[in-house]
Every structure is written in C-alpha cells, then in structure tokens.
Design an enzyme around this catalytic site. Structure first.
Site, short mmCIF file in Angstrom:
data_model
loop_
_atom_site.label_atom_id
_atom_site.label_comp_id
_atom_site.label_asym_id
_atom_site.label_seq_id
_atom_site.Cartn_x
_atom_site.Cartn_y
_atom_site.Cartn_z
CE LYS A 67 -3.77 -0.15 2.67
NZ LYS A 67 -4.46 -0.36 3.97
C1 E4P Z 1 -7.48 0.76 4.54
O1 E4P Z 1 -6.84 0.87 3.52
C2 E4P Z 1 -7.62 1.89 5.44
O2 E4P Z 1 -6.35 2.14 5.92
C3 E4P Z 1 -8.58 1.66 6.57
O3 E4P Z 1 -9.70 0.90 6.13
C4 E4P Z 1 -9.01 2.94 7.18
O4 E4P Z 1 -10.03 2.67 8.10
P1 E4P Z 1 -10.46 3.73 9.23
O5 E4P Z 1 -11.08 4.90 8.54
O6 E4P Z 1 -11.44 2.97 10.08
O7 E4P Z 1 -9.22 4.09 9.97
#
Ligand code: E4P
Length: 226
Positions: free
Chosen positions: A86
């Site tokens: 990522k």
């Molecule tokens: C995934 O890529 C994200 O980092 C994650 O789902 C963010 O989630 P949150 O908004 O609950 O922190």
C-alpha cells in the site's frame, strides 16, 4: 467482490478466516500499532495464519519515492508472494507505483479521498485503489457515491486496477458497493460479523433446531438417526 479483513488482531483473523470465505488481510500503520506488538512480528504471524495463497496488504511508511520503493522491497521480501504494497496516493507515491510496476511489484494506491486521486494511482499502474468510504462520509460527502464514481472512471478508461473499498463502519455501506460490482472490500471483523447479525436469522435457525428436537429428541442430529 473479494473480501478482506481490515485488522491485525491475530486472534480475530484466525476466527474470521476459519468461518468466512475471506481473501486475505489488509493492514495500515495505525492498525498495526493498535496491536501493541512489533509490527514485523505481527505481519509475519498474519502471513503464517492465512498461508501463502491468500493476499496480505502492508503499507510503505515513507512519503518520498526512493524510500517508498525501499520499503516495498523489504515488505515483499518479508511476506513473499501474494503481497500488495500500500502506497499513499500522493505525487511521490504515484512515482513509486510507476517504478514498482516496472519491477512487477503489486501495489495499492491508498489514502484515496477523491476520484481523480484514484485515476492517477490507476494510471500510474496500481493494482488496487483504496478509497476510505466512512472517512469521506464524515467529511460531509457521500463515500459510497465517490467509490461508484471511481468505479465508473476505471471502467470507462479500461484500467485493470480494482477498487479496494476501505474504512467501512456498517454493512449497508458494503452492500451498496457489492451491488455496484466493485472489485474488493476490506472490513473490520465487527462489520463482517454484521453481514449476518440479525435476529430473524438467529430465530429461524433456532426454530429449525427446536422443531427437529420435537421430532427426533433433544440434541439429536441427522447423523445420530441415520
Ligand atoms: C485501509 O486501507 C484503510 O487504511 C482503513 O480501512 C481505514 O479505516 P479507518 O477509517 O477505520 O481508519
């Protein structure tokens, strides 16, 4: 739609992998830090739990292309096949995504809040783009609509990139995107459990158990009778 667990709690990952048809696990630095453990140990343990076939997402920490690429190499070395790195969808991130694509390293443009951000990550060569549905909702916009717009753009421009919709807070948000045919969703364990958390379902299952007990005796199953 592929379904991923958005969590690094290994006990929860074991439970969900055992019960549900899950495609893998996604993490980010915040999710890893919530475990209170060494992030590398956690990632290694997640890989052991899910095995080599399922996909794991781990995020590069730097925000400068050269250092992002160095993190990406380290992540892939640690977690081997079926690993997606990522990378924040920022200018240096797009540069890193482009260069990693040339090396055959799979990436996900993350931290996506706008359709054009997703467009740039896809054009740079990301395998996935990760829009944050609930965070967009909390900004006063419609997270589901933003993701649908991204899907339309990816389809219209024939990108191979899939959406990994993230940051869900309820199963209705997931349902709306499942209906729209997006590539993947990643959800916290509580959101996945909520897909089937319903007193009507529990009631129907209990009725079947009680009715069979009336016919065959308390606790009896087909196996006991055949
Ligand atoms: C995934 O890529 C994200 O980092 C994650 O789902 C963010 O989630 P949150 O908004 O609950 O922190």
């Amino acid at each position: 739609m592929k379904l991923f667990i958005d969590d690094a709690n290994v006990k929860e990952i074991r439970r969900l992998i055992d019960l549900y048809p899950i495609d893998g696990v996604t993490t980010n630095p915040t999710i890893l830090s919530k475990t209170g453990r060494n992030p590398i140990e956690v990632l290694k343990e997640i890989r052991e739990i899910i095995g080599p076939e399922k996909t794991i997402f781990a995020q590069a920490i730097p925000v400068e292309a050269k250092a992002i690429i160095r993190d990406a190499h380290a992540i892939v070395k640690l977690l081997s096949e079926n690993t997606i790195v990522k990378i924040p969808s920022i200018p240096e991130g797009f540069k890193a995504i482009r260069m990693l694509k040339e090396e055959g390293i799979h990436t996900c443009g993350t931290v996506v809040y706008t359709p054009l951000q997703a467009y740039l990550a896809a054009k740079a060569g990301a395998d996935y783009v990760a829009p944050y549905v609930n965070r967009i909702d909390n900004m006063g916009y419609d997270g589901v609509q933003v993701v649908q717009k991204i899907q339309d753009i990816l389809t219209l421009h024939n990108f191979d990139t899939e959406i990994l919709a993230a940051s869900f807070k309820n199963s209705n948000q997931v349902l709306a995107l499942c209906e729209y045919g997006i590539g993947a969703a990643t959800c916290a364990p509580s959101v996945i459990d909520a897909f089937v958390k319903n007193i009507a379902i529990d009631g129907a299952v209990n009725d079947f158990i009680n009715d069979f007990a009336k016919a065959a005796g308390e606790g009896k199953t087909m196996y006991d009778l055949i």
